[in-house]
Design a protein around this motif. Structure first.
Motif, mmCIF file in Angstrom:
data_model
loop_
_atom_site.group_PDB
_atom_site.id
_atom_site.type_symbol
_atom_site.label_atom_id
_atom_site.label_comp_id
_atom_site.label_asym_id
_atom_site.label_seq_id
_atom_site.Cartn_x
_atom_site.Cartn_y
_atom_site.Cartn_z
ATOM 1 N N ARG A 114 0.805 -1.544 -0.161
ATOM 2 C CA ARG A 114 0.104 -0.057 0.330
ATOM 3 C C ARG A 114 1.120 1.480 0.352
ATOM 4 N N LYS A 115 0.820 1.935 -0.808
ATOM 5 C CA LYS A 115 1.109 3.128 -0.617
ATOM 6 C C LYS A 115 0.812 4.817 0.042
ATOM 7 N N PRO A 116 1.246 4.981 0.684
ATOM 8 C CA PRO A 116 0.099 5.794 1.746
ATOM 9 C C PRO A 116 0.670 7.046 0.976
ATOM 10 N N THR A 117 -0.464 8.528 0.899
ATOM 11 C CA THR A 117 -0.574 9.322 0.829
ATOM 12 C C THR A 117 0.759 10.437 1.401
ATOM 13 N N ARG A 160 2.109 13.186 8.824
ATOM 14 C CA ARG A 160 1.218 13.228 9.813
ATOM 15 C C ARG A 160 2.389 11.551 10.366
ATOM 16 N N ARG A 161 2.796 11.054 9.579
ATOM 17 C CA ARG A 161 3.254 9.813 10.858
ATOM 18 C C ARG A 161 5.098 10.290 10.914
ATOM 19 N N PHE A 162 5.537 11.458 10.125
ATOM 20 C CA PHE A 162 7.020 11.862 10.141
ATOM 21 C C PHE A 162 6.965 13.184 10.445
ATOM 22 N N ALA A 163 5.661 13.955 11.512
ATOM 23 C CA ALA A 163 5.847 15.543 11.350
ATOM 24 C C ALA A 163 6.328 15.313 13.356
ATOM 25 N N PRO A 164 5.892 14.188 13.765
ATOM 26 C CA PRO A 164 6.205 14.152 15.189
ATOM 27 C C PRO A 164 7.699 13.539 15.658
ATOM 28 N N ARG A 165 8.212 13.441 14.269
ATOM 29 C CA ARG A 165 9.712 13.418 14.776
ATOM 30 C C ARG A 165 11.059 13.836 14.035
ATOM 31 N N PHE A 166 10.052 14.598 13.228
ATOM 32 C CA PHE A 166 11.005 16.292 12.355
ATOM 33 C C PHE A 166 11.966 16.944 13.252
ATOM 34 N N TRP A 167 11.582 17.815 14.154
ATOM 35 C CA TRP A 167 12.499 17.790 14.860
ATOM 36 C C TRP A 167 13.563 17.052 15.466
ATOM 37 N N PRO A 168 12.506 15.931 16.287
ATOM 38 C CA PRO A 168 14.636 14.942 17.012
ATOM 39 C C PRO A 168 15.314 14.776 15.427
ATOM 40 N N LEU A 169 14.422 14.602 14.291
ATOM 41 C CA LEU A 169 15.476 14.564 13.382
ATOM 42 C C LEU A 169 16.859 15.510 13.157
ATOM 43 N N VAL A 170 15.572 16.874 13.038
ATOM 44 C CA VAL A 170 16.751 17.494 12.663
ATOM 45 C C VAL A 170 18.598 17.831 13.495
ATOM 46 N N ALA A 171 18.080 17.350 14.850
ATOM 47 C CA ALA A 171 18.642 17.316 15.878
ATOM 48 C C ALA A 171 19.919 16.410 16.455
ATOM 49 N N GLY A 193 -0.046 13.373 2.851
ATOM 50 C CA GLY A 193 -0.554 13.828 4.346
ATOM 51 C C GLY A 193 -0.767 12.939 5.420
ATOM 52 N N GLN A 194 -0.411 11.666 4.778
ATOM 53 C CA GLN A 194 -0.316 9.880 5.918
ATOM 54 C C GLN A 194 0.974 9.756 6.432
ATOM 55 N N THR A 195 1.672 10.160 5.342
ATOM 56 C CA THR A 195 3.021 10.451 5.730
ATOM 57 C C THR A 195 3.353 11.828 6.376
#
Length: 213
Positions: free
Chosen positions: A1-4, A10-21, A6-8
């Motif tokens: 299944r290929k996520p949209t 929403r899953r990634f957003a909480p990890r954005f700043w930890p990823l930057v750090a 928006g789905q991608t």
């Protein structure tokens, strides 16, 4: 299944700043390692230069010091590359496993432990293939732009060299935007493969897929 998209997000957003750090921390560590390696290299070269100069003189000493310096620089560059490979899975560990900072870097170090040669070989392969592909395309574009037909078609108020440079820069930017996601996806596959080999992660993925059906 290929996520949209928006789905991608929403899953990634909480990890954005930890990823930057994690990315910043990894970059800082690599810079510090490069500085330490450079200082070690300078000390070794200075010591060897003094020893060689005391036993030999003239062009022979200069040539010997030059060859030793080149060999040492190659070793130090390779050592820096080795550290970069050991940190390769830190972004994936941050996003997928919820780790960040030193935890993600430690996880990457753990996954590459005992698998260093394979990780280096795979990473070198995708980097070299990407560089060759970009070089071939950029060479083709440069050849087309160098044709006299293109040069004569340029308006007299604009230099052909300026137009050529602008087009070449645009093409390289597009190529880089296409190659970077491919390399990142390949690194992610390497990360998943290491977890499958070490931790039977395939069973976890299969169970997650079955639960989403």
């Amino acid at each position: 299944r290929k996520p949209t998209l928006g789905q991608t997000w929403r899953r990634f957003a909480p990890r954005f700043w930890p990823l930057v750090a994690t990315t910043l921390l990894t970059g800082i560590l690599l810079i510090l390692i490069a500085i330490v390696l450079a200082l070690v290299g300078l000390v070794v070269i200075a010591a060897l230069a003094g020893a060689i100069s005391s036993t030999r003189g003239g062009m022979g000493a200069v040539a010997a010091i030059g060859l030793i310096s080149l060999a040492l620089i190659a070793v130090l560059v390779f050592a820096q590359f080795c550290f970069a490979v050991r940190f390769l899975y830190a972004p994936a560990a941050t996003v997928i496993e919820g780790r960040s900072g030193f935890g993600a870097i430690g996880r990457s170090w753990e996954l590459t432990q005992g698998r260093w040669m394979r990780s280096v070989g795979r990473y070198l392969l995708i980097v070299l293939l990407s560089m060759v592909a970009m070089w071939i395309v950029s060479l083709g574009v440069s050849s087309v732009l160098d044709m006299s037909v293109f040069a004569t078609a340029v308006d007299g108020t604009v230099s052909a060299a300026v137009v050529k440079q602008a087009v070449s820069t645009a093409v390289m930017t597009v190529l880089q935007s296409l190659v970077t996601p491919l390399v990142t996806s390949y690194i992610l596959l390497m990360y998943l493969d290491e977890r499958i080999r070490r931790e039977n992660f395939a069973a976890t993925l299969a169970a997650a897929a079955a639960g989403n059906q």
